[in-house]
Each structure stands twice: as structure tokens, then as C-alpha cells.
Design a protein around this motif. Structure first.
Motif, PDB file in Angstrom:
ATOM      1  N   PHE A 208       0.813  -1.207   0.000  1.00  0.00           N
ATOM      2  CA  PHE A 208       0.000   0.000   0.000  1.00  0.00           C
ATOM      3  C   PHE A 208       0.847   1.257   0.000  1.00  0.00           C
ATOM      4  N   ILE A 209       1.787   1.325   0.940  1.00  0.00           N
ATOM      5  CA  ILE A 209       2.585   2.552   0.998  1.00  0.00           C
ATOM      6  C   ILE A 209       3.479   2.636  -0.231  1.00  0.00           C
ATOM      7  N   GLY A 210       3.918   1.469  -0.714  1.00  0.00           N
ATOM      8  CA  GLY A 210       4.748   1.451  -1.921  1.00  0.00           C
ATOM      9  C   GLY A 210       4.019   1.990  -3.137  1.00  0.00           C
ATOM     10  N   SER A 211       2.696   1.764  -3.206  1.00  0.00           N
ATOM     11  CA  SER A 211       1.960   2.275  -4.367  1.00  0.00           C
ATOM     12  C   SER A 211       1.896   3.803  -4.328  1.00  0.00           C
ATOM     13  N   VAL A 212       1.861   4.389  -3.131  1.00  0.00           N
ATOM     14  CA  VAL A 212       1.901   5.854  -3.039  1.00  0.00           C
ATOM     15  C   VAL A 212       3.280   6.364  -3.444  1.00  0.00           C
ATOM     16  N   TYR A 213       4.345   5.687  -2.976  1.00  0.00           N
ATOM     17  CA  TYR A 213       5.698   6.075  -3.388  1.00  0.00           C
ATOM     18  C   TYR A 213       5.820   6.000  -4.904  1.00  0.00           C
ATOM     19  N   GLY A 214       5.239   4.937  -5.475  1.00  0.00           N
ATOM     20  CA  GLY A 214       5.319   4.753  -6.920  1.00  0.00           C
ATOM     21  C   GLY A 214       4.633   5.893  -7.658  1.00  0.00           C
ATOM     22  N   LEU A 215       3.456   6.292  -7.162  1.00  0.00           N
ATOM     23  CA  LEU A 215       2.719   7.376  -7.791  1.00  0.00           C
ATOM     24  C   LEU A 215       3.517   8.670  -7.727  1.00  0.00           C
ATOM     25  N   PHE A 216       4.131   8.918  -6.574  1.00  0.00           N
ATOM     26  CA  PHE A 216       4.980  10.101  -6.442  1.00  0.00           C
ATOM     27  C   PHE A 216       6.132  10.025  -7.445  1.00  0.00           C
TER      28      PHE A 216
ATOM     29  N   ILE B 143      -6.992   3.746  -1.620  1.00  0.00           N
ATOM     30  CA  ILE B 143      -5.726   4.399  -1.969  1.00  0.00           C
ATOM     31  C   ILE B 143      -5.005   3.625  -3.059  1.00  0.00           C
ATOM     32  N   VAL B 144      -4.938   2.316  -2.882  1.00  0.00           N
ATOM     33  CA  VAL B 144      -4.169   1.540  -3.852  1.00  0.00           C
ATOM     34  C   VAL B 144      -4.900   1.498  -5.192  1.00  0.00           C
ATOM     35  N   VAL B 145      -6.242   1.470  -5.167  1.00  0.00           N
ATOM     36  CA  VAL B 145      -6.985   1.461  -6.430  1.00  0.00           C
ATOM     37  C   VAL B 145      -6.761   2.768  -7.187  1.00  0.00           C
ATOM     38  N   VAL B 146      -6.842   3.899  -6.452  1.00  0.00           N
ATOM     39  CA  VAL B 146      -6.641   5.192  -7.108  1.00  0.00           C
ATOM     40  C   VAL B 146      -5.222   5.285  -7.670  1.00  0.00           C
ATOM     41  N   ALA B 147      -4.246   4.882  -6.852  1.00  0.00           N
ATOM     42  CA  ALA B 147      -2.856   4.975  -7.297  1.00  0.00           C
ATOM     43  C   ALA B 147      -2.635   4.135  -8.548  1.00  0.00           C
ATOM     44  N   LEU B 148      -3.122   2.893  -8.513  1.00  0.00           N
ATOM     45  CA  LEU B 148      -2.905   2.014  -9.666  1.00  0.00           C
ATOM     46  C   LEU B 148      -3.671   2.521 -10.889  1.00  0.00           C
ATOM     47  N   ALA B 149      -4.892   3.043 -10.659  1.00  0.00           N
ATOM     48  CA  ALA B 149      -5.672   3.544 -11.787  1.00  0.00           C
ATOM     49  C   ALA B 149      -4.945   4.704 -12.460  1.00  0.00           C
ATOM     50  N   LEU B 150      -4.385   5.621 -11.638  1.00  0.00           N
ATOM     51  CA  LEU B 150      -3.666   6.750 -12.223  1.00  0.00           C
ATOM     52  C   LEU B 150      -2.459   6.273 -13.022  1.00  0.00           C
ATOM     53  N   MET B 151      -1.789   5.238 -12.488  1.00  0.00           N
ATOM     54  CA  MET B 151      -0.624   4.722 -13.207  1.00  0.00           C
ATOM     55  C   MET B 151      -1.042   4.126 -14.551  1.00  0.00           C
ATOM     56  N   VAL B 152      -2.164   3.384 -14.543  1.00  0.00           N
ATOM     57  CA  VAL B 152      -2.633   2.765 -15.785  1.00  0.00           C
ATOM     58  C   VAL B 152      -3.017   3.846 -16.793  1.00  0.00           C
ATOM     59  N   VAL B 153      -3.740   4.877 -16.304  1.00  0.00           N
ATOM     60  CA  VAL B 153      -4.147   5.959 -17.200  1.00  0.00           C
ATOM     61  C   VAL B 153      -2.918   6.638 -17.806  1.00  0.00           C
ATOM     62  N   LEU B 154      -1.923   6.895 -16.966  1.00  0.00           N
ATOM     63  CA  LEU B 154      -0.717   7.554 -17.458  1.00  0.00           C
ATOM     64  C   LEU B 154      -0.036   6.710 -18.532  1.00  0.00           C
ATOM     65  N   THR B 155       0.096   5.420 -18.249  1.00  0.00           N
ATOM     66  CA  THR B 155       0.762   4.538 -19.206  1.00  0.00           C
ATOM     67  C   THR B 155      -0.004   4.509 -20.529  1.00  0.00           C
ATOM     68  N   ALA B 156      -1.335   4.422 -20.443  1.00  0.00           N
ATOM     69  CA  ALA B 156      -2.146   4.402 -21.660  1.00  0.00           C
ATOM     70  C   ALA B 156      -1.997   5.720 -22.406  1.00  0.00           C
ATOM     71  N   TRP B 157      -1.997   6.813 -21.647  1.00  0.00           N
ATOM     72  CA  TRP B 157      -1.848   8.145 -22.249  1.00  0.00           C
ATOM     73  C   TRP B 157      -0.535   8.228 -23.029  1.00  0.00           C
TER      74      TRP B 157
ATOM     75  N   ALA C 219      -1.639  14.347  -6.408  1.00  0.00           N
ATOM     76  CA  ALA C 219      -2.514  13.224  -6.047  1.00  0.00           C
ATOM     77  C   ALA C 219      -1.818  12.326  -5.033  1.00  0.00           C
ATOM     78  N   ALA C 220      -0.521  12.091  -5.245  1.00  0.00           N
ATOM     79  CA  ALA C 220       0.228  11.278  -4.289  1.00  0.00           C
ATOM     80  C   ALA C 220       0.220  11.933  -2.909  1.00  0.00           C
ATOM     81  N   GLY C 221       0.300  13.272  -2.885  1.00  0.00           N
ATOM     82  CA  GLY C 221       0.266  13.987  -1.609  1.00  0.00           C
ATOM     83  C   GLY C 221      -1.046  13.780  -0.872  1.00  0.00           C
ATOM     84  N   ILE C 222      -2.150  13.796  -1.617  1.00  0.00           N
ATOM     85  CA  ILE C 222      -3.458  13.582  -0.993  1.00  0.00           C
ATOM     86  C   ILE C 222      -3.527  12.174  -0.412  1.00  0.00           C
ATOM     87  N   LEU C 223      -3.120  11.172  -1.210  1.00  0.00           N
ATOM     88  CA  LEU C 223      -3.195   9.790  -0.750  1.00  0.00           C
ATOM     89  C   LEU C 223      -2.282   9.554   0.456  1.00  0.00           C
TER      90      LEU C 223
END
Lengths: 296, 278
Positions: free
Chosen positions: A13-21, A147-161, A205-209
């Protein structure tokens, strides 16, 4: 054994926030070869502005969090205009950019302190209905899951973008070679601005999470994640998005397991930074890096 | 005069210590090596010397020398592998080294853990500080005009070209790194014996950045630059307080604005406003 799984989950969980940052960090580095040390300040302002929107402005989290994310993106545009754009033509632009980003980080942080005060604040209690599930002795909360769903979703969106949209392809072209991209008719200035917007929005977003996860927000909360983010992007390879995600999760896991195995919370970051130093010395391109280290 | 010193004594002392720290970073910068590990070297000097005077009653000058030598020895050990990395990656590697030093200090019993060392004998005087600053500045100015100084400059301007001209770049890079660590070690030792207490947190990321700010604001084309930068950045908050700016965030923000203006408009620092470079 159940402690092992519990720690695995916590680290993830905390790693997914670090990843988003870290993906915001690494995105800017990939495109501009600039280390943006103001990223952590935007992370802080993202969290604090979300708090302001939910408490003082009285918005619901569903309105406040996207707004705060957009606000962070706009801060990123300001950052680029003020601190990076004027230096672009300079020969040592990646070192002077590093320094001007430090300057902006100081300005942002003192603004955060002036507006929100120096003390630690938190999101109002009961803002989310936080449910707690027990699986045997393993505890999982709905907040963690969100938190982890939002973080992973943002990562997926970014990658697709980056992979499929026209702008995303242009971003990758600029990262590969700015001059070639310009010759091909890409508006490099606009692409770089958009990269800063996206990178900073993700940082916010990472800051909020992060604020939700630790139930604490403070003007100096960027300090600890600044170095962790660096460790993560080096671990994953500078400029690599999947590397930043994996690096973030690896860093989160290394934190919780170092504490678990040694029983000393002070050693939390020791493994990560020792590994970081070793990677820089032995394989500077990182685990999933682009296989080249550019000179300054 | 004595009243002035009573009010501003500690500020005057800190200006000197910060000038010395700024000079310690100036040495690797003059050879083009962006090191962000000098606060960690100061920590090694501070802890090393304080442990010697507190636990083993070693005389003060000897403790300073030992702290500085310990710091230089560590720099020598990590210098060869770390200095193969260039530019921003070197900055990150030295930052990581700084974190490792901080974590070690937090976890060892002999360094007092997270609370740090308390009750270090107060032996540093303004005379010692400014004597050291003057001697260091003089030494570095002489060095700058010597063959070694020009070699540093050639490595900074173009490492490949320097190598082609027969300059042993590895040796000069390592040399600048070790000399910088030695000076940082002295500064740390003086600081420890001035401040009564040292904690690992003081030598972290913010401190590393602070040293860089001194050098950028002052400029790195002559030894006067870092001293000027350290003076301005250390004194400015007090001056602002004097003219009625009491809000802490505002005083901190001014540092950021100055740094930004200097890097955008005066890339060679404020000292480039006075006279010719070198």
C-alpha cells in the motif's frame, strides 16, 4: 506467517503511493533530463490544498480531490514557466535547473507554511466511511484499498496516455530527441509544459493519498518522500515508468520488512539507501533503465 | 563593541562556520563535481571529534585534526567508485551516502542515537573559527592559482579534453573530493565544540542543500564567492527580523527568491558583480 502477509500488504500500500509520487518525478527526468526537486513541494501543496478544499471550502472529497489534483498540475505549469523555461537554452541547463527547482521548492514550502501554518493537520474524521475487514488475523481497511486502487488507476491511465494518445506519443518523441521531435513538427514547448502539468498533478494526487494513509499533513512532509522518490526512480531506472512503479513497491516492502526483521524502526531506510548507493555505483542505469547514463 | 558581540556573538560564529562549510563544497565544485555529501562529511568530523573529547579527553586541536582526517579517509574510500558517476547522478549518489551516514548516526550507541551527543565541551571561539576560515581561504586561493587549481578548472570545463591533455582526471577529482571532506570535517568539529549538542538530523538533506545555496548565491569562480554567499544567507534572516519582518515563512521564502534570481540572472553568483573573475 500472518504477520508476514500483513506486512506484505502494508508495504504494498505505501509502496503504491511512493510509486505514484515517483512516476511524476521520473516523467520529467525522462523528458527533460532535469531532476525536479520541487516535486516534493508540489506533493505537499497538493495534500494541503485538498485539505483546505474539504474543510474550509466545505467540498466533498469527490469534488475536492480532483480539484486539488488539477491545482497541483497548474502549480507545475507555474514551476516550469518560472524555473525551467528561462534556463532551457543554457548549456548547463540540467544542473542550473536542479538549483532553480530547489529555489522554487523553498518558495513553495514557505508559502505552504505561511498559509497553512507549521503544525501537522489531518483530514476530518469520518470523511470516508472507513470499513475494516478481518481475514483471519490480517486487517485490511477500505481506505487502504481505495488508496491503492486510485494509485494504480492513475498509473494505468498515465501509461495508456503515453502509449496511445497523440500527445503521449509526442512526449515520448521529445524524451527520445528534442531536436528530431521539433523537426517532425512537434511543438516541443507545449509538450514539455503538458509533461510538467501531468507530472505535478500526479505528485499532488500522491500527496493527498499520503495524507490520507498516514492521517497527517504538514508543510515539511515533502522532505522524507523527496529522497525516497529519488531512491525509487534510481532503483527503477531513471525515466522508466514501470520501473518507478515497481521501484516504489519494492521500496515500500523494504521499509516494512527492514523494521519487521530487525525490530528497529530507525533502520527503516537503511536498506533502501544502501541499495541506492550500490546501484548508482554498480549499475547507474537502474534495474529497468534505458541502458545509458547521460553526462551532465 | 562588547555589547555588539554579546548580542550577535553566536550569529558571528555561525557565519564563520557556514563560510567554512561553503568553502568545503567549493573545492569539489571548482573541479566540476556536484557533491551533496559535504554535510555528511561535516557530521563525521563533528561526531568523530566530539566522541574523542568527551569520552577520551583528547586535547581539542588533536580532536579536530582527527575528525577531519577521519572524514577525509571516508572520502578517500568512497571517492574512487562514486566519482566515476557524473553530474546529477553524482549528486544523487552523494545524497544517498549522506543518508547512510545519517542512518548510521541514528543507530549507533556511541553517537547517541537520534538524540545525538549532548554536553560537548565548549572550546570553539570566534578567533579559532575566523583564523581557520582565513587560513582555508588563503590556502584555497593559492591552490587555485597553482597547477592543481588549473587542473581542477580544466576537469570542470571539459573532462575529456583534460584527459586528452594528459591530466590524471581521476586523481584530481578524488583529490578535490577528499580535500573538501577534510575542510568539512574541520567545520563539523568546530561546530560540535561550539554548539554543546549535535543531532543526526542537522546534517541531513536540508543541510546539504544549504551548502549548495551558499555557493550558488555567492558564486564559485573565486574563494570569496562561497564566503559571501554564506554571509548573506546566514545574516539575512536577522537583518529581516531587524527591519520588522517577523514571519518565519517569509524569511525562508526570501532565501528561495534570492536563489532563483541569482541562478536566472547571475549564473556566476553575486561575487561576479565585483571585479573580474579570478
Amino acid at each position: 506467517m500472518s504477520i508476514f502477509f500483513q506486512q506484505l500488504i502494508n508495504g504494498f500500500f505505501i509502496g503504491s503511493v511512493y510509486g505514484l509520487f515517483a512516476i511524476g518525478y521520473t516523467l520529467v527526468f525522462g523528458v527533460l533530463d532535469i531532476l525536479n526537486l520541487a516535486h516534493a513541494a508540489i506533493f505537499t501543496l497538493g495534500g494541503l490544498s485538498a485539505l483546505w478544499l474539504t474543510t474550509t471550502a466545505g467540498l466533498s472529497p469527490w469534488e475536492a480531490f480532483p480539484l486539488a489534483t488539477l491545482f497541483s498540475g497548474v502549480l507545475g505549469l507555474v514551476l516550469y514557466r518560472v524555473a525551467f523555461a528561462p534556463l532551457r537554452r543554457r548549456a548547463d541547463s540540467n544542473l542550473s535547473g536542479l538549483i532553480s527547482s530547489i529555489a522554487m521548492a523553498i518558495v513553495f514550502e514557505s508559502a505552504a507554511m505561511g498559509i497553512f501554518g507549521a503544525r501537522t493537520v489531518r483530514f476530518p474524521e469520518g470523511m470516508f466511511p472507513n470499513r475494516v475487514w478481518h481475514f483471519g488475523s490480517i486487517i485490511l481497511t477500505s481506505l487502504q484499498l481505495e488508496i491503492v486502487v486510485v494509485a494504480l488507476a492513475l498509473m494505468v491511465v498515465l501509461t495508456a496516455w503515453l502509449k496511445h494518445t497523440r500527445t503521449g506519443k509526442a512526449v515520448r518523441a521529445v524524451a527520445e530527441s528534442e531536436n528530431t521531435a521539433r523537426l517532425l513538427g512537434i511543438n516541443v514547448e507545449r509538450i514539455v509544459s503538458e509533461t510538467f502539468f501531468v507530472s505535478s498533478a500526479l505528485g499532488g494526487a500522491a500527496g493527498i493519498l499520503y495524507g490520507l494513509y498516514f492521517d497527517a499533513l504538514a508543510p515539511n512532509m515533502g522532505h522524507s518522500i523527496e529522497l525516497k522518490g529519488l531512491a525509487v526512480i534510481i532503483l527503477g531506472g531513471m525515466g522508466s515508468i514501470p520501473g518507478a512503479i515497481l521501484g516504489g513497491i519494492a521500496f515500500g516492502l523494504s521499509e516494512v520488512f527492514t523494521v519487521e526483521l530487525t525490530g528497529m524502526s530507525n533502520l527503516r531506510d537503511a536498506v533502501a539507501f544502501t541499495v541506492l548507493l550500490l546501484i548508482l555505483i554498480l549499475k547507474p542505469s537502474g534495474l529497468l533503465g534505458r541502458g545509458r547514463v547521460r553526462e551532465a | 563593541m562588547s555589547e555588539f558581540f554579546a548580542v550577535y556573538g553566536s550569529l558571528i560564529n555561525f557565519v564563520g562556520i557556514n563560510a567554512l562549510l561553503a568553502l568545503s563544497l567549493y573545492v569539489p565544485l571548482s573541479a566540476g563535481q556536484l557533491s551533496l555529501g559535504n554535510a555528511a562529511f561535516a557530521a563525521i568530523g563533528a561526531y568523530g571529534s566530539a566522541i574523542l573529547t568527551m569520552r577520551f579527553n583528547v586535547p581539542f586541536p588533536l580532536a579536530i585534526a582527527a575528525g577531519a582526517c577521519l572524514s577525509a579517509a571516508v572520502a578517500m574510500a568512497i571517492g574512487t567508485p562514486v566519482l566515476r558517476i557524473r553530474g546529477i547522478f553524482l549528486a544523487m549518489a552523494t545524497l544517498a551516502f549522506g543518508e547512510v551516514v545519517r542512518i548510521v548516526a541514528v543507530n549507533l550507541a556511541i553517537t547517541g542515537g537520534a538524540e545525538g551527543l549532548i554536553g560537548i565541551p565548549n572550546k570553539t571561539t570566534a578567533l579559532i573559527i575566523y583564523g581557520t576560515v582565513a587560513a582555508t581561504a588563503y590556502f584555497l586561493a593559492v591552490l587555485g592559482g597553482s597547477r592543481i587549481g588549473w587542473s581542477f578548472a580544466s576537469v570542470r570545463e571539459d573532462e575529456t579534453a583534460a584527459m586528452v591533455m594528459g591530466i590524471n582526471t581521476t586523481r584530481y577529482k578524488n583529490g578535490s573530493f577528499v580535500l573538501g571532506a577534510f575542510i568539512a570535517g574541520i567545520a563539523g568539529a568546530l561546530y560540535a565544540h561550539l554548539n554543546f549538542i549535535i543531532t543526526p538530523g542537522e546534517f541531513g538533506f536540508s543541510a546539504e542543500v544549504q551548502l549548495l545555496i551558499y555557493n550558488i548565491v555567492g558564486g564559485t569562480r573565486s574563494v570569496l564567492g562561497p564566503i559571501l554567499g554564506a554571509f548573506i544567507i546566514t545574516v539575512l534572516p536577522e537583518v529581516l527580523r531587524g527591519v520588522g519582518v517577523t514571519a518565519g515563512p517569509l524569511r525562508m521564502g526570501v532565501n528561495g527568491v534570492i536563489l532563483l534570481l541569482v541562478i536566472l540572472y547571475l549564473p556566476n553568483g553575486l561575487s561576479s558583480l565585483f571585479g573580474q573573475k579570478r
